[in-house]
Motif scaffolding. Structure first.
Motif, PDB file in Angstrom:
ATOM      1  N   TYR A 110     -14.590  -1.318  16.694  1.00  0.00           N
ATOM      2  CA  TYR A 110     -13.664  -0.515  17.487  1.00  0.00           C
ATOM      3  C   TYR A 110     -12.849  -1.427  18.395  1.00  0.00           C
ATOM      4  CZ  TYR A 110     -16.654   3.485  16.210  1.00  0.00           C
ATOM      5  OH  TYR A 110     -17.369   4.429  15.523  1.00  0.00           O
ATOM      6  N   ALA A 111     -11.635  -0.974  18.769  1.00  0.00           N
ATOM      7  CA  ALA A 111     -10.779  -1.754  19.669  1.00  0.00           C
ATOM      8  C   ALA A 111     -10.059  -0.818  20.629  1.00  0.00           C
ATOM      9  CB  ALA A 111      -9.766  -2.563  18.870  1.00  0.00           C
ATOM     10  N   THR A 112     -10.071  -1.159  21.915  1.00  0.00           N
ATOM     11  CA  THR A 112      -9.352  -0.391  22.923  1.00  0.00           C
ATOM     12  C   THR A 112      -7.947  -0.941  23.101  1.00  0.00           C
ATOM     13  OG1 THR A 112     -10.126  -1.785  24.739  1.00  0.00           O
ATOM     14  CG2 THR A 112     -11.513   0.097  24.143  1.00  0.00           C
ATOM     15  N   ASN A 113      -7.119  -0.219  23.865  1.00  0.00           N
ATOM     16  CA  ASN A 113      -5.740  -0.660  24.106  1.00  0.00           C
ATOM     17  C   ASN A 113      -5.331  -0.411  25.550  1.00  0.00           C
ATOM     18  OD1 ASN A 113      -3.948  -1.413  21.504  1.00  0.00           O
ATOM     19  ND2 ASN A 113      -5.608  -0.040  20.928  1.00  0.00           N
ATOM     20  N   TRP A 114      -4.413  -1.259  26.032  1.00  0.00           N
ATOM     21  CA  TRP A 114      -3.814  -1.110  27.363  1.00  0.00           C
ATOM     22  C   TRP A 114      -2.335  -1.459  27.267  1.00  0.00           C
ATOM     23  CZ3 TRP A 114      -0.843  -3.337  30.989  1.00  0.00           C
ATOM     24  CH2 TRP A 114      -0.908  -2.806  32.299  1.00  0.00           C
ATOM     25  N   GLY A 115      -1.392  -0.760  27.959  1.00  0.00           N
ATOM     26  CA  GLY A 115      -1.640   0.480  28.633  1.00  0.00           C
ATOM     27  C   GLY A 115      -1.403   1.650  27.695  1.00  0.00           C
ATOM     28  N   GLY A 116      -2.427   2.290  27.371  1.00  0.00           N
ATOM     29  CA  GLY A 116      -2.426   3.436  26.510  1.00  0.00           C
ATOM     30  C   GLY A 116      -3.843   3.744  26.118  1.00  0.00           C
ATOM     31  N   GLY A 117      -4.115   5.000  25.815  1.00  0.00           N
ATOM     32  CA  GLY A 117      -5.483   5.416  25.530  1.00  0.00           C
ATOM     33  C   GLY A 117      -5.873   5.351  24.073  1.00  0.00           C
ATOM     34  N   ASP A 118      -5.099   4.670  23.230  1.00  0.00           N
ATOM     35  CA  ASP A 118      -5.420   4.602  21.803  1.00  0.00           C
ATOM     36  C   ASP A 118      -6.741   3.867  21.572  1.00  0.00           C
ATOM     37  OD1 ASP A 118      -3.065   5.885  21.335  1.00  0.00           O
ATOM     38  OD2 ASP A 118      -1.990   4.127  20.590  1.00  0.00           O
ATOM     39  N   PHE A 119      -7.496   4.359  20.595  1.00  0.00           N
ATOM     40  CA  PHE A 119      -8.778   3.762  20.234  1.00  0.00           C
ATOM     41  C   PHE A 119      -8.750   3.540  18.726  1.00  0.00           C
ATOM     42  CE2 PHE A 119     -13.615   3.956  20.158  1.00  0.00           C
ATOM     43  CZ  PHE A 119     -13.768   2.799  20.898  1.00  0.00           C
ATOM     44  N   TYR A 120      -8.788   2.271  18.319  1.00  0.00           N
ATOM     45  CA  TYR A 120      -8.633   1.915  16.910  1.00  0.00           C
ATOM     46  C   TYR A 120      -9.982   1.569  16.285  1.00  0.00           C
ATOM     47  CZ  TYR A 120      -3.560   1.949  17.112  1.00  0.00           C
ATOM     48  OH  TYR A 120      -2.256   2.343  17.222  1.00  0.00           O
ATOM     49  N   LYS A 121     -10.041   1.671  14.948  1.00  0.00           N
ATOM     50  CA  LYS A 121     -11.281   1.424  14.228  1.00  0.00           C
ATOM     51  C   LYS A 121     -10.985   0.778  12.881  1.00  0.00           C
ATOM     52  CE  LYS A 121     -15.403   3.891  12.481  1.00  0.00           C
ATOM     53  NZ  LYS A 121     -16.066   5.231  12.366  1.00  0.00           N
ATOM     54  N   THR A 122     -11.861  -0.138  12.474  1.00  0.00           N
ATOM     55  CA  THR A 122     -11.848  -0.661  11.112  1.00  0.00           C
ATOM     56  C   THR A 122     -13.200  -0.385  10.478  1.00  0.00           C
ATOM     57  OG1 THR A 122     -11.607  -2.622   9.712  1.00  0.00           O
ATOM     58  CG2 THR A 122     -12.551  -2.967  11.897  1.00  0.00           C
ATOM     59  N   THR A 123     -13.180  -0.089   9.196  1.00  0.00           N
ATOM     60  CA  THR A 123     -14.437   0.131   8.464  1.00  0.00           C
ATOM     61  C   THR A 123     -14.610  -0.892   7.345  1.00  0.00           C
ATOM     62  OG1 THR A 123     -13.339   1.727   7.010  1.00  0.00           O
ATOM     63  CG2 THR A 123     -14.459   2.611   8.958  1.00  0.00           C
ATOM     64  N   ASN A 124     -13.674  -1.835   7.248  1.00  0.00           N
ATOM     65  CA  ASN A 124     -13.747  -2.835   6.177  1.00  0.00           C
ATOM     66  C   ASN A 124     -13.606  -4.256   6.720  1.00  0.00           C
ATOM     67  OD1 ASN A 124     -11.051  -2.772   6.831  1.00  0.00           O
ATOM     68  ND2 ASN A 124     -10.330  -2.180   4.789  1.00  0.00           N
ATOM     69  N   PHE A 125     -14.369  -4.531   7.787  1.00  0.00           N
ATOM     70  CA  PHE A 125     -14.458  -5.882   8.354  1.00  0.00           C
ATOM     71  C   PHE A 125     -13.118  -6.392   8.878  1.00  0.00           C
ATOM     72  CE2 PHE A 125     -17.889  -5.437   5.311  1.00  0.00           C
ATOM     73  CZ  PHE A 125     -18.991  -5.930   5.999  1.00  0.00           C
ATOM     74  N   GLY A 126     -12.279  -5.471   9.390  1.00  0.00           N
ATOM     75  CA  GLY A 126     -11.049  -5.875  10.037  1.00  0.00           C
ATOM     76  C   GLY A 126      -9.858  -6.026   9.127  1.00  0.00           C
ATOM     77  N   THR A 127     -10.011  -5.763   7.846  1.00  0.00           N
ATOM     78  CA  THR A 127      -8.869  -5.884   6.937  1.00  0.00           C
ATOM     79  C   THR A 127      -7.800  -4.847   7.244  1.00  0.00           C
ATOM     80  OG1 THR A 127     -10.285  -6.779   5.196  1.00  0.00           O
ATOM     81  CG2 THR A 127      -8.150  -5.878   4.521  1.00  0.00           C
ATOM     82  N   ASN A 128      -8.235  -3.618   7.502  1.00  0.00           N
ATOM     83  CA  ASN A 128      -7.322  -2.535   7.865  1.00  0.00           C
ATOM     84  C   ASN A 128      -7.832  -1.828   9.106  1.00  0.00           C
ATOM     85  OD1 ASN A 128      -7.562  -2.328   4.515  1.00  0.00           O
ATOM     86  ND2 ASN A 128      -5.478  -2.515   5.331  1.00  0.00           N
ATOM     87  N   TRP A 129      -6.901  -1.384   9.964  1.00  0.00           N
ATOM     88  CA  TRP A 129      -7.233  -0.673  11.192  1.00  0.00           C
ATOM     89  C   TRP A 129      -6.486   0.654  11.210  1.00  0.00           C
ATOM     90  CZ3 TRP A 129     -10.433  -2.898  15.051  1.00  0.00           C
ATOM     91  CH2 TRP A 129     -10.809  -4.211  14.803  1.00  0.00           C
ATOM     92  N   PHE A 130      -7.108   1.682  11.807  1.00  0.00           N
ATOM     93  CA  PHE A 130      -6.435   2.971  11.920  1.00  0.00           C
ATOM     94  C   PHE A 130      -6.694   3.566  13.298  1.00  0.00           C
ATOM     95  CE2 PHE A 130     -10.619   3.722  10.069  1.00  0.00           C
ATOM     96  CZ  PHE A 130     -11.107   4.807  10.788  1.00  0.00           C
ATOM     97  N   LEU A 131      -5.781   4.415  13.741  1.00  0.00           N
ATOM     98  CA  LEU A 131      -5.922   5.087  15.029  1.00  0.00           C
ATOM     99  C   LEU A 131      -6.977   6.169  14.908  1.00  0.00           C
ATOM    100  CD1 LEU A 131      -4.970   5.570  17.947  1.00  0.00           C
ATOM    101  CD2 LEU A 131      -3.219   7.113  17.019  1.00  0.00           C
ATOM    102  N   LEU A 132      -8.057   6.020  15.659  1.00  0.00           N
ATOM    103  CA  LEU A 132      -9.165   6.964  15.589  1.00  0.00           C
ATOM    104  C   LEU A 132      -8.965   8.135  16.536  1.00  0.00           C
ATOM    105  CD1 LEU A 132     -12.016   7.536  14.420  1.00  0.00           C
ATOM    106  CD2 LEU A 132     -12.943   6.237  16.343  1.00  0.00           C
ATOM    107  N   SER A 133      -8.585   7.841  17.779  1.00  0.00           N
ATOM    108  CA  SER A 133      -8.394   8.892  18.771  1.00  0.00           C
ATOM    109  C   SER A 133      -7.577   8.332  19.922  1.00  0.00           C
ATOM    110  CB  SER A 133      -9.742   9.420  19.284  1.00  0.00           C
ATOM    111  OG  SER A 133     -10.460   8.388  19.941  1.00  0.00           O
ATOM    112  N   THR A 134      -7.116   9.218  20.787  1.00  0.00           N
ATOM    113  CA  THR A 134      -6.342   8.814  21.956  1.00  0.00           C
ATOM    114  C   THR A 134      -6.850   9.566  23.172  1.00  0.00           C
ATOM    115  OG1 THR A 134      -4.375   8.396  20.615  1.00  0.00           O
ATOM    116  CG2 THR A 134      -4.049   8.670  22.983  1.00  0.00           C
ATOM    117  N   GLN A 135      -7.133   8.817  24.254  1.00  0.00           N
ATOM    118  CA  GLN A 135      -7.571   9.415  25.505  1.00  0.00           C
ATOM    119  C   GLN A 135      -6.448   9.339  26.543  1.00  0.00           C
ATOM    120  OE1 GLN A 135      -9.937   7.176  23.755  1.00  0.00           O
ATOM    121  NE2 GLN A 135     -10.321   9.188  22.842  1.00  0.00           N
ATOM    122  N   ALA A 136      -6.674   9.999  27.663  1.00  0.00           N
ATOM    123  CA  ALA A 136      -5.621  10.105  28.668  1.00  0.00           C
ATOM    124  C   ALA A 136      -5.449   8.827  29.469  1.00  0.00           C
ATOM    125  CB  ALA A 136      -5.930  11.275  29.606  1.00  0.00           C
TER     126      ALA A 136
END
Length: 406
Positions: A110-136
């Motif tokens: 998982y990876a967090t972001n600043w400034g923004g509440g996006d939370f990213y995830k990879t399921t294949n050892f970092g080859t591809n990443w997708f936006l999992l959810s966004t917090q306030a």
């Protein structure tokens, strides 16, 4: 720190200076060598986090970004930090403050972001990443529970933390004082720690659990002390034990078991049994470096669905064959059976001695007093108990031996 090899440390510096690069230490951080200083090889701007893949020290991720730059990157190395490739760019934010991964599924990060509440995830050892959810609130620290990967905790640049119990699909905002959350750690489901800019906080956990139809859970609160761990007031650490319920007649068949943690303050282990019917049973206690210890002769009454208590610490006779030692005011399980063969012997002394000679540290079986290092103190505990021929005593122990040892 490399969790696969705790003597290895890594440090990544900001780009642009004479000391730019990716540094590695092989001597517990005493010295560092720049392993990525060749012209054109250093690609980071201002690294925020470094993590290594479980069971694979060659695979390293660096979270990168510069405040207000508008672009956040994640880099990956598959050869221990010598060369890097960019595997993710998030143009909606300027930094990736933290990443977290888990031994239970090594392809997940998982990876967090600043400034923004996006939370990213990879399921294949970092080859591809997708936006999992966004917090306030912008994300800062993050961790995956070390015993249950479905629980994820996320710190923010602000007051709340966000906790997920479904692997990050949805999050619940939890109020917390103390300013911005720069670090979190989740050793287990009941122990969530957040480091805020104004203090260190522990989440108050209340779990509601409804057992399946027809299933009855029975709690037995077992109070016990461990010789090496007990300092006269508390245990030096809260450690794991397994409690077994056994029949009181030969061959003393196993009926049920419960694995839990001894509270270091109360000395109580809350053992929850699911299968045992009402009856009378022996209680058998197994600890990682202590003598196997059984409850008193005749067994204990167990009523299904009714919480009960058993206190090993109150009297020597609470253990079968009086097989306990008095430490301070508490009767305690003998320490030193590191090879788990039912006795403390020369073999155990040698195992502890070898680790002490190697200056072994950490949560290891040879650390008898729970100070996370193997020293002369641990050797002496094993030596004294071996000198007294300390061994387990069970209903199968010959009566003549029980009388002699008592």
């Amino acid at each position: 720190m490399d969790q696969n090899n705790p003597s290895l440390y890594y440090f990544a510096s900001d780009s642009g200076g004479t000391n730019s690069g990716f540094f590695k230490s092989t001597d517990n951080g005493a010295t560092f060598t720049n392993i990525n200083s060749a012209a054109g090889s250093y690609k980071f701007r201002s690294p925020c986090d470094i993590i290594l893949t479980w069971d694979s020290s060659n695979v390293i991720f660096v979270a990168d970004g510069v405040t207000s730059s508008g672009v956040a990157d994640i880099f990956k190395s598959v050869n221990g930090g010598l060369n890097w490739s960019k595997v993710h760019t998030n143009p909606s934010s300027s930094e990736v403050p933290s990443m977290c991964n888990t031994v239970f599924n090594k392809g997940i990060t998982y990876a967090t972001n600043w400034g923004g509440g996006d939370f990213y995830k990879t399921t294949n050892f970092g080859t591809n990443w997708f936006l999992l959810s966004t917090q306030a609130t912008s994300g800062w620290a993050s961790d995956i529970c070390h015993e249950d990967p479905s629980l994820v905790l996320k710190g923010t640049y602000g007051s709340p933390t966000y906790v997920s119990t479904n692997a990050g699909t949805t999050f619940t905002s939890t109020a917390i004082a103390g300013g911005s959350g720069g670090g979190v750690i989740v050793p287990d489901r009941g122990y969530l720690i957040a480091m805020q800019s104004a203090g260190l906080f522990k989440m108050n956990i209340v779990y509601t659990f409804t057992p399946p139809a027809g299933v009855v859970f029975t709690q037995m609160n077992i109070k016990l002390s461990i010789e090496g761990l007990y300092n006269g007031i508390t245990l030096n650490l809260s450690d794991t034990i397994t409690a077994y319920l056994r029949n009181i007649t030969a061959p003393y068949n196993l009926i049920d078991s419960a694995k839990t943690i001894i509270d270091s303050i109360t000395l109580t282990a809350a053992c929850v049994f699911q299968n045992a019917s009402s009856g009378t049973y022996y209680i058998e206690i197994i600890h990682r470096n202590s003598i196997e210890t059984w409850s008193d002769l005749g067994g204990e009454v167990f009523t299904r669905g009714v919480t009960s208590e058993y206190d090993f610490t109150s009297a020597q006779s609470q253990a079968f064959g009086n097989n306990q030692v008095l430490i301070g005011s508490k009767w305690s399980l003998y320490s030193g059976d590191v090879d788990r063969n039912g006795s403390v012997s020369l073999t155990d002394i040698l195992i502890v001695y070898n680790d002490a000679s190697s200056f072994t540290t950490g949560y290891v079986v040879t650390d008898l007093n729970g100070d996370y290092s193997v020293t002369l103190t641990d050797i002496l505990i094993a030596y004294n108990n071996a000198n007294q021929f300390v061994t387990k005593k069970t209903p199968e122990t010959p009566l003549a031996y029980l009388r002699k040892s008592e």
